[in-house]
Design a protein around this motif. Structure first.
Motif, short mmCIF file in Angstrom:
data_model
loop_
_atom_site.label_atom_id
_atom_site.label_comp_id
_atom_site.label_asym_id
_atom_site.label_seq_id
_atom_site.Cartn_x
_atom_site.Cartn_y
_atom_site.Cartn_z
N ALA A 150 -0.50 4.60 4.36
CA ALA A 150 -0.18 3.13 4.22
C ALA A 150 0.67 2.84 3.01
N ARG A 151 0.99 3.77 2.04
CA ARG A 151 1.52 3.53 1.01
C ARG A 151 3.09 3.60 1.24
N GLN A 152 3.45 4.07 2.37
CA GLN A 152 4.65 4.76 2.79
C GLN A 152 5.46 3.69 3.97
N VAL A 153 4.52 2.89 4.51
CA VAL A 153 4.77 2.17 5.73
C VAL A 153 4.82 0.51 5.24
N ASN A 154 5.58 -0.07 6.04
CA ASN A 154 5.43 -1.68 5.91
C ASN A 154 4.03 -2.22 6.45
N VAL A 155 3.07 -2.19 5.61
CA VAL A 155 1.59 -2.58 5.96
C VAL A 155 1.78 -4.22 6.25
#
Length: 549
Positions: free
Chosen positions: A258-263
């Motif tokens: 989640a820290r690397q995608v556009n949540v």
């Protein structure tokens, strides 16, 4: 990805408004303060040109990514950072809110920008006002910014001070610390890590009670170096940002993804054609990194390390491989070692047993509904810090009140000219956990001439040139001096945050903190057993989306 979004929810709640052109104004001539608090709010809870917040400017006229308290108000951080004003006055103390993206479109980029902007503001103030002391206060996503900032400041090597002198930072408050280590007390590095920061003789609690579990972002934790003993890191049991139960490996993997995608996009629209390629790219990158990690190890199939262990390791946004597998190594692993029937049965057994052992608490967490556990209306533990008194544990002040009382003492010491003495670590010292020295003996030495002269200059609001912004505040790297734009507001007023649209359904009514803080003198006189001020217990209800990571 559904699990990733669910676990990431505690880091979310408010949307960031679209940017538009506005005139940024600031104070013309700077004034120096005895102490300045660098305030860092959570997601969507930061000053922005979109709302025509009045930014501060450096001595050379450069607009800085920050606004003075009063020009920006946080329902959550205000009660902590505004408290010292009542004791020392607005001529001696100021609180400044740092602007940064504060979103989850790219979490790491947002936090990195917050750290960079905070450094810019602090360096600018320190350059023009070298005698000014700093405190840092962060909540939610801003807590992550505050931790990383404090670690960077505290772990500078002696003779290589590129941010600000660690001696000038007298206190750090982290509310919901995602980098918290398992079992860590609220005052890391202090002589008594469970009772109080060094130099402050007011006990936070009796005993050694700490929240179970650990921070959700373990890769961001570590020693505060020279600032050990000057940090208050508060965590409430059930707040998954800082109290994520151990043995929840699948959830840890989901957080890393989640820290690397556009949540923000996933939370609002779900998996779409627009955000799908990014998700696929991140998952593909992690899979390839895992294969490379395994192929570069000797006899991985004989080891007890599971594939899930590898995925968690390589999914950390800051993971760097120690070696890169050659084509021959990849072929050897996939066609030789991986298919070796001599190793396969035992490895498969280890995978199953390891997965169960490493996730024995995952089902319990998921069944408890992480959103309601952390952010639920009236029960969300992410907001305990403003009403977490517990007489049974000797906690007669909330975490926020305790932090405010501590900052008030620090502001009084700064006003009286008491220096903070800490030894800046050398390269060898950084390898071990360090303990900051206690506050030095009070001195009656007057302020320097430069500080006195600068303090006499008061803020005259002037208009700066019109600027267009697209993300909020600029992320700058090296400026000169930050200055205030208006007098601080009274600390006995609770500011109500304005309502903004949330990207997910947030509680409609959230009890806001009551801005009631006992004075340091009252507590020192022995009244800490029952610290109560008029109005305590009558929470102010505000209709506002919940600020969080």
């Amino acid at each position: 990805m559904g699990v990733a979004v669910l676990v990431a929810t505690p880091f979310l709640s408010q949307s960031t408004p679209d940017a538009f052109e506005s005139v940024l104004t600031g104070a013309g001539a700077p004034g120096c303060y005895d102490m300045v608090s660098i305030a860092i709010g959570g997601r969507g809870d930061v000053p922005s040109s979109n709302a025509n917040n009045q930014y501060i400017v450096a001595a050379d006229g450069t607009v800085l990514p920050a606004a003075k308290a009063g020009n920006y108000s946080s329902n959550w951080v205000d009660p902590v950072v505004n408290a010292p004003t009542a004791a020392v006055g607005s001529d001696s103390y100021a609180a400044i809110y740092v602007d940064y993206p504060a979103n989850m479109a790219s979490y790491e980029d947002a936090v990195d920008a917050g750290v960079a902007n905070s450094k810019t503001v602090m360096k600018s103030i320190a350059k023009e006002c070298p005698n000014t002391k700093f405190s840092v206060v962060g909540y939610s996503e801003g807590a992550d910014v505050a931790r990383r900032l404090a670690m960077d400041v505290g772990n500078q090597e002696a003779g290589d001070i590129t941010i600000v002198d660690p001696n000038s930072v007298v206190g750090v408050v982290i509310l919901a610390d995602a980098g918290r280590a398992a079992g860590e007390g609220p005052f890391p590095g202090a002589k008594d890590p469970y009772a109080n920061p060094d130099g402050f003789n007011v006990a936070y609690q009796n005993g050694t009670t700490v929240a179970p579990g650990q921070g959700a972002l373990q890769g961001t934790g570590g020693s505060f170096g020279a600032l050990n003993g000057k940090v208050a890191s508060f965590c409430s049991e059930g707040d998954l940002t800082c109290s994520l139960p151990e043995s929840t490996s699948v959830l840890q993997l989901a957080v890393n993804v989640a820290r690397q995608v556009n949540v923000d996009s996933l939370q609002k629209d779900g998996l779409t054609v627009a955000n799908g390629p990014q998700v696929a790219a991140v998952i593909g990158r992690i899979a390839l990194a895992a294969l490379n990690e395994i192929a570069t190890q000797d006899d991985w199939m004989k080891s007890d390390q599971t594939f899930l262990d590898v995925l968690i390791k390589v999914s950390d946004p800051y993971y760097e491989p120690k070696a890169t597998a050659t084509a021959g190594e990849l072929v050897q692993f996939t066609t030789g070692e991986l298919l070796n029937v001599a190793y396969l049965p035992k490895k498969m057994a280890n995978e199953v047993i390891g997965a169960i052992e490493d996730n024995k608490n995952t089902i319990a967490v998921v069944q408890s509904d992480p959103y309601n556990l952390t952010l639920g209306p009236d029960t969300g533990h992410h907001f305990d810090y403003w009403h977490d008194t517990n007489a049974a544990d000797g906690k007669n002040m909330t975490s926020a009140q305790y932090a405010a009382t501590w900052l008030t003492q620090l502001a009084e010491q700064a006003q009286n000219g008491q220096p903070s003495t800490t030894e800046v670590p050398d390269a060898v010292g950084l390898a071990a956990t360090m303990t900051a020295s206690a506050t030095a003996t009070p001195t009656t030495a007057p302020k320097s001439a430069s500080t006195t002269a600068s303090s006499a200059q008061k803020v005259a609001s002037t208009k700066s040139s019109e600027q267009a912004t697209t993300t909020g505040a600029p992320t700058t790297t090296d400026t000169t001096q930050a200055t205030s734009t208006s007098e601080a507001t009274a600390t006995t007023t609770t500011e109500q945050a304005s309502t903004t649209d949330a990207t997910t359904e947030a509680p409609a009514e959230v009890a806001g903190p009551v801005d009631v803080v006992p004075s340091v003198k009252q507590v020192a006189a022995g009244e800490q057993q029952a610290v109560r001020s008029e109005g305590e217990g009558a929470e102010v209800t505000t209709t506002t989306p919940v600020p969080a990571r």
